[in-house]
Design a protein around this motif. Structure first.
Motif, short mmCIF file in Angstrom:
data_model
loop_
_atom_site.label_atom_id
_atom_site.label_comp_id
_atom_site.label_asym_id
_atom_site.label_seq_id
_atom_site.Cartn_x
_atom_site.Cartn_y
_atom_site.Cartn_z
N THR A 1 17.98 71.27 18.02
CA THR A 1 17.02 70.29 17.95
C THR A 1 15.69 70.96 18.60
O THR A 1 14.71 71.02 17.68
CB THR A 1 17.26 69.16 18.68
OG1 THR A 1 18.50 68.34 18.12
CG2 THR A 1 16.16 68.05 18.52
N ARG A 2 15.79 71.62 19.72
CA ARG A 2 14.70 72.42 20.12
C ARG A 2 14.41 73.32 19.04
O ARG A 2 13.00 73.58 19.03
CB ARG A 2 15.13 72.69 21.59
CG ARG A 2 14.95 71.94 22.63
CD ARG A 2 14.95 72.67 24.06
NE ARG A 2 15.95 73.50 24.27
CZ ARG A 2 17.29 73.40 24.84
NH1 ARG A 2 17.62 72.05 24.86
NH2 ARG A 2 18.13 74.45 24.77
N LEU A 3 15.00 74.40 18.61
CA LEU A 3 14.87 75.46 17.69
C LEU A 3 14.25 74.82 16.31
O LEU A 3 13.31 75.25 15.70
CB LEU A 3 15.91 76.17 17.34
CG LEU A 3 16.71 76.92 18.36
CD1 LEU A 3 17.92 77.52 18.02
CD2 LEU A 3 15.54 78.02 19.00
N GLU A 4 14.81 73.53 15.91
CA GLU A 4 14.22 73.01 14.79
C GLU A 4 12.62 72.44 15.20
O GLU A 4 12.04 72.58 14.29
CB GLU A 4 15.18 71.90 14.42
CG GLU A 4 16.30 72.45 13.73
CD GLU A 4 17.17 71.22 12.98
OE1 GLU A 4 18.13 71.28 12.40
OE2 GLU A 4 16.99 70.13 13.73
N GLY B 1 10.52 74.60 12.93
CA GLY B 1 10.46 73.60 11.80
C GLY B 1 12.10 73.31 11.35
O GLY B 1 12.73 74.19 11.47
N THR B 2 12.20 72.38 10.59
CA THR B 2 13.56 71.98 10.26
C THR B 2 13.72 72.63 8.73
O THR B 2 12.98 72.56 8.05
CB THR B 2 13.71 70.33 10.05
OG1 THR B 2 13.27 69.94 11.12
CG2 THR B 2 15.15 70.06 9.53
N PRO B 3 14.82 73.33 8.71
CA PRO B 3 15.12 74.08 7.50
C PRO B 3 15.67 73.16 6.35
O PRO B 3 16.10 71.80 6.69
CB PRO B 3 16.37 74.80 7.81
CG PRO B 3 17.20 74.26 8.99
CD PRO B 3 15.87 73.50 9.77
N PRO B 4 15.50 73.32 5.01
CA PRO B 4 15.72 72.26 4.15
C PRO B 4 17.22 72.13 4.17
O PRO B 4 18.27 72.77 4.31
CB PRO B 4 15.31 73.26 2.84
CG PRO B 4 15.24 74.53 3.30
CD PRO B 4 14.97 74.50 4.67
N GLN B 5 17.62 70.90 3.86
CA GLN B 5 18.88 70.29 3.83
C GLN B 5 19.45 70.66 2.65
O GLN B 5 19.10 70.64 1.49
CB GLN B 5 18.91 68.78 3.92
CG GLN B 5 18.45 68.34 5.55
CD GLN B 5 19.53 68.63 6.60
OE1 GLN B 5 20.56 68.45 6.51
NE2 GLN B 5 18.77 69.14 7.56
N GLU B 6 20.80 71.09 2.75
CA GLU B 6 21.78 71.40 1.69
C GLU B 6 22.27 69.91 1.12
O GLU B 6 22.44 69.17 1.86
CB GLU B 6 22.58 72.27 1.73
CG GLU B 6 22.28 73.81 2.04
CD GLU B 6 23.49 74.57 2.41
OE1 GLU B 6 24.52 74.30 1.76
OE2 GLU B 6 23.30 75.59 3.00
N ASP B 7 22.17 69.66 -0.16
CA ASP B 7 22.97 68.62 -0.84
C ASP B 7 24.47 68.75 -1.03
O ASP B 7 24.88 69.57 -1.79
CB ASP B 7 22.18 68.39 -2.33
CG ASP B 7 22.75 67.06 -2.98
OD1 ASP B 7 23.45 66.42 -2.29
OD2 ASP B 7 22.29 66.78 -4.11
N HIS C 1 27.25 68.87 22.48
CA HIS C 1 26.25 68.45 22.70
C HIS C 1 25.05 69.40 23.17
O HIS C 1 23.84 68.99 22.87
CB HIS C 1 26.43 67.40 23.91
CG HIS C 1 25.18 66.85 24.53
ND1 HIS C 1 24.59 65.47 23.84
CD2 HIS C 1 24.47 66.59 25.74
CE1 HIS C 1 23.55 65.17 24.41
NE2 HIS C 1 23.37 65.86 25.53
N LEU C 2 25.25 70.36 24.11
CA LEU C 2 24.57 71.42 24.31
C LEU C 2 23.98 72.14 23.19
O LEU C 2 22.72 72.27 23.10
CB LEU C 2 24.93 72.30 25.41
CG LEU C 2 25.17 71.53 26.98
CD1 LEU C 2 26.17 72.51 27.69
CD2 LEU C 2 24.09 71.27 27.30
N LEU C 3 24.85 72.46 22.38
CA LEU C 3 24.66 73.02 21.14
C LEU C 3 23.52 72.12 20.27
O LEU C 3 22.75 72.66 19.53
CB LEU C 3 25.82 73.69 20.15
CG LEU C 3 26.29 74.58 20.98
CD1 LEU C 3 27.89 75.02 20.25
CD2 LEU C 3 25.40 75.88 20.93
N GLU C 4 23.60 71.03 20.24
CA GLU C 4 22.98 70.03 19.36
C GLU C 4 21.53 69.90 19.91
O GLU C 4 20.54 69.78 19.34
CB GLU C 4 23.86 68.57 19.17
CG GLU C 4 24.65 68.63 18.44
CD GLU C 4 25.22 67.36 18.35
OE1 GLU C 4 25.28 66.37 19.34
OE2 GLU C 4 26.07 66.95 17.37
N GLU C 5 21.37 69.86 21.15
CA GLU C 5 20.19 69.87 21.86
C GLU C 5 19.49 71.17 21.50
O GLU C 5 18.24 71.20 21.23
CB GLU C 5 20.40 69.56 23.46
CG GLU C 5 20.65 68.24 23.68
CD GLU C 5 20.66 68.12 25.32
OE1 GLU C 5 21.03 69.19 25.91
OE2 GLU C 5 20.77 67.07 25.79
#
Length: 115
Positions: free
Chosen positions: A97-100, A104-110, A90-94
């Motif tokens: 999210t803050r870093l993204e 900016g959000t990096p492009p998602q891999e398919d 949970h802490l890593l996800e938060e």
């Protein structure tokens, strides 16, 4: 192992019930013979029940400690271990999210493309 634990706990509870019933019978017999007053009998039974509950709690604590030790020796994760890992995720996800949000959000891999 669970079956063994269930049988052990059931046996201890059974012994506690039998012991209480047996003690009640002994005390009733003592009252009938005039060796003890009904109020003294009731007071003694209550003290014995409290003492039994205290001893049961001590046994429960010992068994919990022993089981935790066995689980660690067997390298089995406990509920607490899993909760700790969930909290870390949970802490890593938060943090991610803050870093993204900041960079900016990096492009998602398919996932269907494969590597």
């Amino acid at each position: 192992m669970r079956d063994w634990m269930k049988k052990g706990l059931a046996a201890s509870m059974g012994l506690a019930v039998i012991s209480k019933e047996r003690m009640e019978k002994i005390l009733r017999d003592m009252v009938k013979r005039g060796e003890m007053t009904p109020s003294a009998s009731k007071e003694l039974l209550e003290k014995l029940i409290v003492r039994g509950e205290q001893e049961q709690e001590q046994l429960d604590q010992y068994l919990r400690g022993r089981m935790n030790k066995l689980l660690k020796e067997m390298n089995i994760s406990t509920h607490e271990d899993i909760q700790d890992l969930k909290q870390q995720i949970h802490l890593l996800e938060e943090r991610l999210t803050r870093l993204e949000t900041k960079y900016g959000t990096p492009p998602q891999e398919d996932p269907d493309q494969g590597s």
